[in-house]
Motif scaffolding. Sequence first.
Motif, short mmCIF file in Angstrom:
data_model
loop_
_atom_site.label_atom_id
_atom_site.label_comp_id
_atom_site.label_asym_id
_atom_site.label_seq_id
_atom_site.Cartn_x
_atom_site.Cartn_y
_atom_site.Cartn_z
N THR A 96 53.71 117.44 -85.59
CA THR A 96 55.00 116.96 -85.39
C THR A 96 55.28 116.38 -86.77
N TYR A 97 56.60 116.64 -87.48
CA TYR A 97 56.90 115.95 -88.85
C TYR A 97 58.42 115.27 -88.68
N VAL A 98 58.54 114.16 -89.12
CA VAL A 98 59.84 113.54 -88.95
C VAL A 98 60.46 113.53 -90.48
N ASN A 99 61.34 114.33 -90.86
CA ASN A 99 61.86 114.21 -92.26
C ASN A 99 60.79 114.79 -93.27
N GLY A 100 60.15 115.56 -92.63
CA GLY A 100 58.97 116.20 -93.53
C GLY A 100 57.31 115.32 -93.72
#
Length: 254
Positions: free
Chosen positions: A108-112
């Motif tokens: 999972t990535y949040v804003n990259g």
Amino acid sequence: MKKFFSVLIFVFLISTAVYAQNEVRTTDICAYINNYPISTYNLNNQTAVYASALKNYGFNVEWNANERRVDITLSDKQISGTDDAVYRFDKSDAGKVVSAASDTDIVTYVNGKKTESFNINGYTVIYVSALKELASVAWDGEKRVANITIPSKNMKDFEFVPYKYDFEIEVPMLENTVDVKRIGAEKCDDGMIYKYDGEKIYLEQVAKYITLMKNNGFICLDDPSVPEDEVAFKKGAHSVVLYLDGSVLCLKLS
């Protein structure tokens, strides 16, 4: 009363407890995104949310099956929140194990930026603190809420989500929809009775509670055996009766 009613028919969890790794527990903390409440759980002593739930709160949540990857970014949509009941638990019921989280091969990535994620019943879960890559995240110890703010999104007036869930038989409390003071609670032979100031209850509020019960799988009974001053609900083996005792509004759970 039956006829009367039928007219309208994270982040900063402060705790000294030591829990087993990846246990999902109830929490009396609630998270708000621009003052829209969102359901949370205690996971590893942090406040956690379902990634998919963020779609209604100003975020894009994109799934790439080939890469087994979830990307969370800001969307161009405003926040709508959800009509589902948002649960927070009384302090006496907080910390109880409801399920287990497992490690996942999904990234999972949040804003990259890669963030820690887990699998709960087939759904990806992240810590609220991971959203700091896209929003401000703050802790309000007095209200016991995690406040997430997205400056570019719509903001609503803050409405405190009260402790409102009977953990034993999974019944939403009257406080979910009614701004009313609970004046007592007592055990009875076959369950619990919660008592409220009945003089401050209005038809519209009770109608909202009936709708909430239906949304949580309860059937509102139109049973001739039910007295006219009661409203009864049924779900599986559990029953809930709403009735007046003088000026006291009672919610009996059994």
